[in-house]
Design a protein around this motif. Structure first.
Motif, PDB file in Angstrom:
ATOM      1  N   LYS A   1       0.816  -1.220   0.000  1.00 40.64           N
ATOM      2  CA  LYS A   1       0.000   0.000   0.000  1.00 40.64           C
ATOM      3  C   LYS A   1       0.847   1.267   0.000  1.00 40.64           C
ATOM      4  O   LYS A   1       0.336   2.362   0.189  1.00 40.64           O
ATOM      5  CB  LYS A   1      -0.926   0.023   1.227  1.00 40.64           C
ATOM      6  N   LYS A   2       2.116   1.127  -0.231  1.00 42.59           N
ATOM      7  CA  LYS A   2       3.033   2.249  -0.117  1.00 42.59           C
ATOM      8  C   LYS A   2       2.665   3.408  -1.041  1.00 42.59           C
ATOM      9  O   LYS A   2       2.815   4.579  -0.688  1.00 42.59           O
ATOM     10  CB  LYS A   2       4.459   1.777  -0.404  1.00 42.59           C
ATOM     11  N   HIS A   3       2.201   3.068  -2.235  1.00 44.15           N
ATOM     12  CA  HIS A   3       1.911   4.123  -3.217  1.00 44.15           C
ATOM     13  C   HIS A   3       0.446   4.571  -3.188  1.00 44.15           C
ATOM     14  O   HIS A   3       0.013   5.322  -4.059  1.00 44.15           O
ATOM     15  CB  HIS A   3       2.269   3.631  -4.622  1.00 44.15           C
ATOM     16  N   LEU A   4      -0.303   4.114  -2.198  1.00 42.84           N
ATOM     17  CA  LEU A   4      -1.706   4.499  -2.089  1.00 42.84           C
ATOM     18  C   LEU A   4      -1.803   5.986  -1.741  1.00 42.84           C
ATOM     19  O   LEU A   4      -1.158   6.448  -0.797  1.00 42.84           O
ATOM     20  CB  LEU A   4      -2.391   3.647  -1.015  1.00 42.84           C
ATOM     21  N   SER A   5      -2.600   6.740  -2.495  1.00 45.14           N
ATOM     22  CA  SER A   5      -2.730   8.184  -2.282  1.00 45.14           C
ATOM     23  C   SER A   5      -3.858   8.475  -1.297  1.00 45.14           C
ATOM     24  O   SER A   5      -5.040   8.415  -1.648  1.00 45.14           O
ATOM     25  CB  SER A   5      -3.000   8.901  -3.607  1.00 45.14           C
ATOM     26  N   VAL A   6      -3.493   8.772  -0.067  1.00 47.56           N
ATOM     27  CA  VAL A   6      -4.492   9.093   0.960  1.00 47.56           C
ATOM     28  C   VAL A   6      -5.253  10.365   0.588  1.00 47.56           C
ATOM     29  O   VAL A   6      -6.465  10.467   0.789  1.00 47.56           O
ATOM     30  CB  VAL A   6      -3.811   9.250   2.332  1.00 47.56           C
ATOM     31  N   GLU A   7      -4.552  11.321   0.017  1.00 48.58           N
ATOM     32  CA  GLU A   7      -5.192  12.588  -0.352  1.00 48.58           C
ATOM     33  C   GLU A   7      -6.290  12.373  -1.392  1.00 48.58           C
ATOM     34  O   GLU A   7      -7.406  12.887  -1.253  1.00 48.58           O
ATOM     35  CB  GLU A   7      -4.143  13.561  -0.894  1.00 48.58           C
ATOM     36  N   ASP A   8      -5.987  11.585  -2.431  1.00 47.69           N
ATOM     37  CA  ASP A   8      -6.982  11.338  -3.478  1.00 47.69           C
ATOM     38  C   ASP A   8      -8.132  10.469  -2.972  1.00 47.69           C
ATOM     39  O   ASP A   8      -9.296  10.691  -3.323  1.00 47.69           O
ATOM     40  CB  ASP A   8      -6.321  10.672  -4.685  1.00 47.69           C
ATOM     41  N   LEU A   9      -7.805   9.465  -2.153  1.00 45.83           N
ATOM     42  CA  LEU A   9      -8.854   8.618  -1.584  1.00 45.83           C
ATOM     43  C   LEU A   9      -9.787   9.436  -0.696  1.00 45.83           C
ATOM     44  O   LEU A   9     -11.000   9.238  -0.690  1.00 45.83           O
ATOM     45  CB  LEU A   9      -8.236   7.476  -0.781  1.00 45.83           C
ATOM     46  N   THR A  10      -9.210  10.355   0.052  1.00 42.79           N
ATOM     47  CA  THR A  10     -10.016  11.216   0.918  1.00 42.79           C
ATOM     48  C   THR A  10     -10.967  12.068   0.081  1.00 42.79           C
ATOM     49  O   THR A  10     -12.157  12.189   0.396  1.00 42.79           O
ATOM     50  CB  THR A  10      -9.107  12.124   1.771  1.00 42.79           C
ATOM     51  N   LYS A  11     -10.459  12.655  -1.005  1.00 43.32           N
ATOM     52  CA  LYS A  11     -11.303  13.465  -1.890  1.00 43.32           C
ATOM     53  C   LYS A  11     -12.429  12.625  -2.485  1.00 43.32           C
ATOM     54  O   LYS A  11     -13.580  13.062  -2.556  1.00 43.32           O
ATOM     55  CB  LYS A  11     -10.457  14.072  -3.013  1.00 43.32           C
ATOM     56  N   TYR A  12     -12.085  11.420  -2.912  1.00 37.83           N
ATOM     57  CA  TYR A  12     -13.065  10.535  -3.547  1.00 37.83           C
ATOM     58  C   TYR A  12     -14.181  10.172  -2.567  1.00 37.83           C
ATOM     59  O   TYR A  12     -15.373  10.283  -2.880  1.00 37.83           O
ATOM     60  CB  TYR A  12     -12.360   9.270  -4.040  1.00 37.83           C
ATOM     61  N   CYS A  13     -13.801   9.754  -1.384  1.00 43.70           N
ATOM     62  CA  CYS A  13     -14.788   9.320  -0.386  1.00 43.70           C
ATOM     63  C   CYS A  13     -15.599  10.487   0.166  1.00 43.70           C
ATOM     64  O   CYS A  13     -16.794  10.342   0.452  1.00 43.70           O
ATOM     65  CB  CYS A  13     -14.091   8.578   0.754  1.00 43.70           C
ATOM     66  N   LEU A  14     -14.969  11.641   0.308  1.00 46.96           N
ATOM     67  CA  LEU A  14     -15.699  12.828   0.764  1.00 46.96           C
ATOM     68  C   LEU A  14     -16.759  13.236  -0.250  1.00 46.96           C
ATOM     69  O   LEU A  14     -17.894  13.571   0.118  1.00 46.96           O
ATOM     70  CB  LEU A  14     -14.728  13.992   0.991  1.00 46.96           C
ATOM     71  N   ALA A  15     -16.390  13.209  -1.528  1.00 44.32           N
ATOM     72  CA  ALA A  15     -17.322  13.621  -2.580  1.00 44.32           C
ATOM     73  C   ALA A  15     -18.562  12.739  -2.612  1.00 44.32           C
ATOM     74  O   ALA A  15     -19.662  13.204  -2.920  1.00 44.32           O
ATOM     75  CB  ALA A  15     -16.619  13.594  -3.934  1.00 44.32           C
TER      76      ALA A  15
END
Length: 314
Positions: free
Chosen positions: A45-59
């Motif tokens: 999971k090293k390359h998993l983008s927390v920032e993008d996942l957060t945006k996706y789930c928030l939206a």
């Protein structure tokens, strides 16, 4: 709500999405920077983008962000121990929101008779929302099929009922909207045509009888005619029954009630066909048809088509 997803360069998948919601956030609250640390140290999971996942789930309303702390929405928190049920719920949530925001509609789905399954018109989805499409593929909602005609997408049989539900609702809303607009347009055109005929009749009859000519459709819409007038300026009673039609090259509609009244009134019943595009022309007169039950319904000059039938047992 989904504007935040447009042009989001996120290349995650089902596994990373569920890992982020269930394992990184879980039942508590976690700071964004701590979530990044967890992902960096998790195997694979090293390359998993927390920032993008957060945006996706928030939206999509699946998580909340307050004071830089992330928490799972109460609407899905009870599913954290069952990732497959959670995945189904996330798909349902995504599809519902895409339909509600008119990004998806019933015209984007069709039945592929060759493959015997429902298909998705990918070309109708905005390119800016390709991230959402790719996630739905990873989640198992869309199944890509590549052949000589290019890449097409089929709906997983598991979710056909879901799509049928929203397509039906979407068509109903769309049909009601179109029907409402058409009714409003017809009412405006009908009123304009009736006012023109009312003025036309008053000029034709002249004083003093013209003041007695009435537009009865304002009160009685079921009378089978719109205006009651006189046959001539010498008439002693109101004896011309006029049904007004705003017409175009496509013809006009005549109800069964109007036809029955025309049949009963015979030569006292008239159709006035008004071309609204010409009513401001000098000396324009509507087309006037006396006894249309005979001269329209039984004439070779007119094509009469039944649009529908009412059928019952006898």
């Amino acid at each position: 709500m989904l504007d935040e997803l447009k042009n989001l360069e996120y290349y995650g998948n089902k596994e990373s999405l569920l890992f982020f919601i269930c394992d990184v956030i879980g039942y508590g609250k976690i700071k964004s920077k701590d979530a990044k640390v967890v992902c960096e140290h998790a195997p694979g999971k090293k390359h998993l983008s927390v920032e993008d996942l957060t945006k996706y789930c928030l939206a999509l309303g699946w998580i909340h962000l307050s004071d830089n702390r992330i928490s799972v929405s109460p609407s899905i928190i009870h599913l954290l121990n069952d990732k497959e049920k959670l995945n189904d719920t996330l798909i349902l949530s995504t599809v519902k929101q895409l339909f509600n925001e008119h990004i998806l509609d019933s015209n984007m789905f069709f039945y592929d008779s060759v493959r015997c399954c429902y298909a998705f018109r990918n070309e109708l989805l905005p390119l800016s929302l390709s991230t959402v499409r790719n996630m739905l593929i990873s989640q198992g909602f869309l199944m890509p099929l590549r052949d000589t005609q290019g890449t097409r997408f089929h709906i997983s049989p598991k979710y056909e009922t879901l799509i049928a539900k929203y397509c039906k609702s979407n068509r109903k809303q769309f049909s009601l909207k179109i029907l409402k607009e058409q009714i409003e347009q017809n009412e405006i055109a009908g009123e304009e045509a009736e006012l023109f005929v009312l003025s036309y009749e008053k000029k034709r009859i002249g004083k003093p009888l013209c003041s007695n000519i009435k537009r009865i459709s304002e009160i009685d819409v079921a009378a089978g005619y719109d205006i009651i007038s006189f046959e001539s300026s010498q008439s002693q009673e109101l004896n011309r029954y006029i049904e007004v039609k705003a017409v175009s090259s496509s013809g006009f509609y005549w109800s069964s009630n109007e036809y029955e009244i025309a049949r009963l009134k015979g030569k006292s019943y008239y159709l006035y066909l008004v071309e609204l595009s010409k009513i401001n022309e000098p000396d324009y007169s509507p087309e006037i048809i006396q006894d249309p039950a005979m001269n329209v319904m039984k004439s070779d000059r007119w094509l009469v088509e039944a649009q529908s039938y009412f059928i019952k047992h006898i």
